[in-house]
Design a protein around this motif. Structure first.
Motif, PDB file in Angstrom:
ATOM      1  N   ASP A  96     -65.624 -24.005  -2.428  1.00  0.00           N
ATOM      2  CA  ASP A  96     -66.832 -24.823  -2.510  1.00  0.00           C
ATOM      3  C   ASP A  96     -67.789 -24.471  -1.376  1.00  0.00           C
ATOM      4  OD1 ASP A  96     -65.494 -26.012  -4.574  1.00  0.00           O
ATOM      5  OD2 ASP A  96     -65.758 -28.068  -3.863  1.00  0.00           O
ATOM      6  N   ALA A  97     -67.246 -24.312  -0.168  1.00  0.00           N
ATOM      7  CA  ALA A  97     -68.094 -24.042   1.003  1.00  0.00           C
ATOM      8  C   ALA A  97     -68.837 -22.714   0.842  1.00  0.00           C
ATOM      9  CB  ALA A  97     -67.246 -24.025   2.275  1.00  0.00           C
ATOM     10  N   GLU A  98     -68.143 -21.691   0.341  1.00  0.00           N
ATOM     11  CA  GLU A  98     -68.795 -20.383   0.139  1.00  0.00           C
ATOM     12  C   GLU A  98     -69.911 -20.492  -0.896  1.00  0.00           C
ATOM     13  OE1 GLU A  98     -65.130 -17.219   0.932  1.00  0.00           O
ATOM     14  OE2 GLU A  98     -65.203 -18.292  -0.970  1.00  0.00           O
ATOM     15  N   LEU A  99     -69.649 -21.245  -1.967  1.00  0.00           N
ATOM     16  CA  LEU A  99     -70.642 -21.381  -3.033  1.00  0.00           C
ATOM     17  C   LEU A  99     -71.858 -22.164  -2.551  1.00  0.00           C
ATOM     18  CD1 LEU A  99     -68.229 -22.025  -6.027  1.00  0.00           C
ATOM     19  CD2 LEU A  99     -69.646 -19.997  -5.673  1.00  0.00           C
ATOM     20  N   ILE A 100     -71.627 -23.253  -1.825  1.00  0.00           N
ATOM     21  CA  ILE A 100     -72.747 -24.055  -1.310  1.00  0.00           C
ATOM     22  C   ILE A 100     -73.618 -23.200  -0.391  1.00  0.00           C
ATOM     23  CG2 ILE A 100     -73.340 -26.012   0.192  1.00  0.00           C
ATOM     24  CD1 ILE A 100     -70.739 -27.369  -0.942  1.00  0.00           C
ATOM     25  N   ALA A 101     -72.967 -22.410   0.468  1.00  0.00           N
ATOM     26  CA  ALA A 101     -73.713 -21.570   1.415  1.00  0.00           C
ATOM     27  C   ALA A 101     -74.575 -20.543   0.671  1.00  0.00           C
ATOM     28  CB  ALA A 101     -72.748 -20.867   2.369  1.00  0.00           C
ATOM     29  N   VAL A 102     -74.019 -19.911  -0.350  1.00  0.00           N
ATOM     30  CA  VAL A 102     -74.785 -18.871  -1.055  1.00  0.00           C
ATOM     31  C   VAL A 102     -75.871 -19.511  -1.930  1.00  0.00           C
ATOM     32  CG1 VAL A 102     -73.344 -18.519  -3.133  1.00  0.00           C
ATOM     33  CG2 VAL A 102     -74.569 -16.585  -2.139  1.00  0.00           C
ATOM     34  N   VAL A 113     -89.748 -19.589  -7.818  1.00  0.00           N
ATOM     35  CA  VAL A 113     -89.419 -19.006  -9.128  1.00  0.00           C
ATOM     36  C   VAL A 113     -88.391 -19.901  -9.824  1.00  0.00           C
ATOM     37  CG1 VAL A 113     -88.490 -17.011 -10.358  1.00  0.00           C
ATOM     38  CG2 VAL A 113     -89.841 -16.667  -8.273  1.00  0.00           C
ATOM     39  N   SER A 114     -88.698 -20.319 -11.046  1.00  0.00           N
ATOM     40  CA  SER A 114     -87.789 -21.181 -11.809  1.00  0.00           C
ATOM     41  C   SER A 114     -86.677 -20.344 -12.443  1.00  0.00           C
ATOM     42  CB  SER A 114     -88.576 -21.906 -12.893  1.00  0.00           C
ATOM     43  OG  SER A 114     -87.701 -22.690 -13.665  1.00  0.00           O
ATOM     44  N   LEU A 115     -85.426 -20.759 -12.225  1.00  0.00           N
ATOM     45  CA  LEU A 115     -84.281 -20.036 -12.780  1.00  0.00           C
ATOM     46  C   LEU A 115     -83.396 -20.999 -13.566  1.00  0.00           C
ATOM     47  CD1 LEU A 115     -83.231 -18.040  -9.564  1.00  0.00           C
ATOM     48  CD2 LEU A 115     -84.358 -17.077 -11.590  1.00  0.00           C
ATOM     49  N   SER A 116     -82.829 -20.519 -14.674  1.00  0.00           N
ATOM     50  CA  SER A 116     -81.865 -21.345 -15.409  1.00  0.00           C
ATOM     51  C   SER A 116     -80.546 -21.378 -14.631  1.00  0.00           C
ATOM     52  CB  SER A 116     -81.625 -20.771 -16.809  1.00  0.00           C
ATOM     53  OG  SER A 116     -80.866 -19.571 -16.721  1.00  0.00           O
ATOM     54  N   TYR A 117     -79.678 -22.287 -15.028  1.00  0.00           N
ATOM     55  CA  TYR A 117     -78.332 -22.440 -14.419  1.00  0.00           C
ATOM     56  C   TYR A 117     -77.606 -21.095 -14.363  1.00  0.00           C
ATOM     57  CZ  TYR A 117     -73.467 -24.345 -14.371  1.00  0.00           C
ATOM     58  OH  TYR A 117     -72.154 -24.644 -14.092  1.00  0.00           O
ATOM     59  N   PHE A 118     -77.592 -20.374 -15.503  1.00  0.00           N
ATOM     60  CA  PHE A 118     -76.859 -19.111 -15.550  1.00  0.00           C
ATOM     61  C   PHE A 118     -77.531 -18.047 -14.687  1.00  0.00           C
ATOM     62  CE2 PHE A 118     -75.753 -14.957 -17.405  1.00  0.00           C
ATOM     63  CZ  PHE A 118     -74.383 -15.024 -17.293  1.00  0.00           C
ATOM     64  N   GLU A 119     -78.866 -18.019 -14.703  1.00  0.00           N
ATOM     65  CA  GLU A 119     -79.586 -17.026 -13.891  1.00  0.00           C
ATOM     66  C   GLU A 119     -79.335 -17.268 -12.404  1.00  0.00           C
ATOM     67  OE1 GLU A 119     -83.346 -16.405 -16.970  1.00  0.00           O
ATOM     68  OE2 GLU A 119     -83.492 -17.868 -15.357  1.00  0.00           O
ATOM     69  N   PHE A 120     -79.427 -18.519 -12.001  1.00  0.00           N
ATOM     70  CA  PHE A 120     -79.242 -18.860 -10.584  1.00  0.00           C
ATOM     71  C   PHE A 120     -77.823 -18.500 -10.133  1.00  0.00           C
ATOM     72  CE2 PHE A 120     -78.421 -21.463  -6.899  1.00  0.00           C
ATOM     73  CZ  PHE A 120     -79.644 -21.573  -6.245  1.00  0.00           C
ATOM     74  N   THR A 121     -76.821 -18.896 -10.937  1.00  0.00           N
ATOM     75  CA  THR A 121     -75.433 -18.654 -10.509  1.00  0.00           C
ATOM     76  C   THR A 121     -75.081 -17.161 -10.569  1.00  0.00           C
ATOM     77  OG1 THR A 121     -74.659 -19.270 -12.732  1.00  0.00           O
ATOM     78  CG2 THR A 121     -74.633 -20.981 -11.060  1.00  0.00           C
ATOM     79  N   THR A 122     -75.705 -16.422 -11.500  1.00  0.00           N
ATOM     80  CA  THR A 122     -75.464 -14.975 -11.566  1.00  0.00           C
ATOM     81  C   THR A 122     -76.024 -14.279 -10.322  1.00  0.00           C
ATOM     82  OG1 THR A 122     -75.519 -15.027 -13.987  1.00  0.00           O
ATOM     83  CG2 THR A 122     -75.870 -12.891 -12.945  1.00  0.00           C
ATOM     84  N   ALA A 125     -73.804 -14.946  -7.407  1.00  0.00           N
ATOM     85  CA  ALA A 125     -72.609 -14.092  -7.402  1.00  0.00           C
ATOM     86  C   ALA A 125     -72.941 -12.719  -6.811  1.00  0.00           C
ATOM     87  CB  ALA A 125     -72.056 -13.937  -8.818  1.00  0.00           C
ATOM     88  N   MET A 126     -74.105 -12.187  -7.179  1.00  0.00           N
ATOM     89  CA  MET A 126     -74.519 -10.877  -6.646  1.00  0.00           C
ATOM     90  C   MET A 126     -74.636 -10.958  -5.123  1.00  0.00           C
ATOM     91  SD  MET A 126     -77.368  -9.791  -9.514  1.00  0.00           S
ATOM     92  CE  MET A 126     -76.930  -9.788 -11.264  1.00  0.00           C
ATOM     93  N   GLN A 127     -75.246 -12.032  -4.639  1.00  0.00           N
ATOM     94  CA  GLN A 127     -75.404 -12.212  -3.192  1.00  0.00           C
ATOM     95  C   GLN A 127     -74.050 -12.346  -2.501  1.00  0.00           C
ATOM     96  OE1 GLN A 127     -78.712 -12.650  -1.402  1.00  0.00           O
ATOM     97  NE2 GLN A 127     -77.199 -11.923   0.057  1.00  0.00           N
ATOM     98  N   LEU A 128     -73.187 -13.173  -3.076  1.00  0.00           N
ATOM     99  CA  LEU A 128     -71.852 -13.406  -2.512  1.00  0.00           C
ATOM    100  C   LEU A 128     -71.076 -12.085  -2.399  1.00  0.00           C
ATOM    101  CD1 LEU A 128     -69.927 -15.848  -1.749  1.00  0.00           C
ATOM    102  CD2 LEU A 128     -68.997 -15.613  -4.052  1.00  0.00           C
ATOM    103  N   PHE A 129     -71.116 -11.286  -3.467  1.00  0.00           N
ATOM    104  CA  PHE A 129     -70.371 -10.023  -3.474  1.00  0.00           C
ATOM    105  C   PHE A 129     -71.002  -8.994  -2.537  1.00  0.00           C
ATOM    106  CE2 PHE A 129     -68.764 -10.775  -8.133  1.00  0.00           C
ATOM    107  CZ  PHE A 129     -67.988 -11.823  -7.666  1.00  0.00           C
ATOM    108  N   ALA A 130     -72.333  -8.972  -2.488  1.00  0.00           N
ATOM    109  CA  ALA A 130     -73.006  -8.011  -1.598  1.00  0.00           C
ATOM    110  C   ALA A 130     -72.643  -8.312  -0.141  1.00  0.00           C
ATOM    111  CB  ALA A 130     -74.519  -8.078  -1.800  1.00  0.00           C
TER     112      ALA A 130
END
Length: 433
Positions: A96-102, A113-122, A125-130
């Motif tokens: 949870d902590a990693e997700l909240i931070a990212v 910029v407006s993003l849908s739920y899936f766009e934002f979380t995708t 994920a890219m940021q988290l992995f990078a």
């Protein structure tokens, strides 16, 4: 946003309301934010699309690469019980902590910029992995391919597992139209793998038009096998005496072949030995894909929700050996081909426990019951011990009813949607604690 949510649950609730449309096809907004994030991967990027078999393919890739000692990120959707399942680093769900931070970091970068739920979380994920400095990243396409948020990444290897009819309102109503959407994840000069034994011409044409290096099943790679082991052959040679994947079912060798073709294409950047392939396949774990639970009666969980997947489930049930009665716990989204799913399974099931699901776009249990009656040509008589159709408000109630009626040699198969399987998994979890 000034005040960010402080819990994952609050963040996810906010993401569901942030954008006017739940599914908003088009990549301009996502691309704009990705550029602002300046995300680059130095490691190979693998993108997996397809109608069925995406989850299994991703799980096998991750399992083999982890056994080979690589640091691996895996992004999949949807989740079954916890959102955290969607983002895994080295086989562990993000905390949870990693997700909240990212999420906080991304929310600042995206500005207005407006993003849908899936766009934002995708993008998260890219940021988290990078940030995690990985050796390989695997992204599963959410829907289609060409216009899916995952497709703002350029894959080194793209895999399309299978092309069948699903999500027709977004992707078209023929395999040719859907094949074109799936082929949108292919890239010029990069490996493009199609595991479907009958690839649509539209997919082949698109790969050729953009200059992707297309690997087709039976032309560039294939498998052979007997009861005990199987062999893979690809462009750079063979892998022999392989263990069967721990995932059960008819299409898993097709999926595993696509995985080994991808590893074949990446062999210079991510070498993987024979033992690591064997162990990775033997130990792969994926909830809800023909998952047979221990104990009696036998319980099978399967997220099959379209006719292609239902045909595979029916074949897998047929291969299981004798059970006097089969109970089905079944719930479905309204936009699915419910009659097509029933057609494949009506010969395998004696007692149907159909359920409402907790989403507005779900079909009601009553609608499903009417389709079952139409499929069988009549409604089972009251008190019929050989066949029945009953309706329930939740998957948990439907499952409890099946458990109360099934004998110890009978079996219960739970399928039709991620939500049907999740409802039963949660119920079993609460029963055991």
């Amino acid at each position: 946003m000034e005040n960010h949510p402080t819990t994952l649950a609050d963040w996810l609730a906010l993401l569901e309301t942030m954008h006017p449309k739940a599914i908003d096809m088009g990549l301009d907004r996502v691309r704009q934010v990705k550029e602002a994030m300046a995300i680059e991967f130095a490691c190979p990027v693998i993108i997996v699309g397809g109608t069925n078999g995406k989850g299994s393919t991703c799980a096998m890739l991750e399992s083999i690469l982890l056994r080979a000692g690589y640091r691996v990120g895996l992004y999949t959707s949807p989740h079954i019980l916890h959102f955290n399942e969607r983002m895994r680093i080295n086989g562990q769900s993000a905390t949870d902590a990693e997700l909240i931070a990212v999420f906080n970091k991304l929310d600042v970068i995206r500005a207005d910029v407006s993003l849908s739920y899936f766009e934002f979380t995708t993008l998260a994920a890219m940021q988290l992995f990078a940030d995690a400095k990985l050796d390989a990243v695997i992204f599963e396409v959410g829907l289609g391919g060409r216009l899916d948020a995952v497709n703002v990444l350029d894959a080194d290897v793209s895999i399309v597992t299978s092309v069948d009819i699903d999500h027709t309102e977004y992707l078209g109503d023929t395999r040719e139209k859907i094949g074109f959407e799936k082929a949108g994840i292919f890239r010029a000069g990069k490996t493009a793998i199609c595991g479907d034994p009958m690839p649509p011409q539209s997919l082949i044409d698109h790969a050729e038009k953009i200059g992707a290096d297309l690997w087709l099943f039976n032309r560039d790679f294939n498998y052979s096998g007997d009861k005990l082991q199987w062999n893979f052959s690809g462009r750079s040679g063979r892998r022999n005496s392989l263990a069967y994947p721990a995932l059960r079912g008819a299409n898993q060798l097709l999926n595993a072949s696509g995985v080994l073709a991808a590893l074949d294409a990446l062999r210079l950047r991510l070498p993987v030995g024979a033992q690591e392939v064997r162990t990775g396949l033997a130990l792969v774990d994926l909830p809800g894909r023909f998952q047979v639970l221990p104990g009696q009666p036998t319980v099978i969980l399967d997220v099959a929700h379209n006719p292609h997947a239902a045909a595979t489930l029916s074949q897998n049930l047929g291969n299981m050996g004798f059970h006097p009665y089969t109970y089905a716990v079944f719930g479905s989204m309204q936009d699915k081909d419910i009659a097509g799913v029933i057609e494949h399974l009506k010969g395998q099931v004696d007692h149907w426990c159909v359920t409402d699901l907790p989403l507005p776009r779900a079909a009601s249990a009553e609608e499903i019951r009417e389709k079952l009656i139409a499929a069988y040509g009549e409604s089972p008589a009251a008190g019929d011990t050989e066949r029945s159709i009953q309706t329930f408000a939740t998957p948990a109630e439907a499952f409890a009813n099946a458990m109360s009626r099934a004998g110890e040699n009978d079996r219960i198969t739970v399928f039709g949607s991620f939500l049907t399987v999740a409802g039963v998994m949660e119920f079993r979890h609460s029963e055991h604690h």
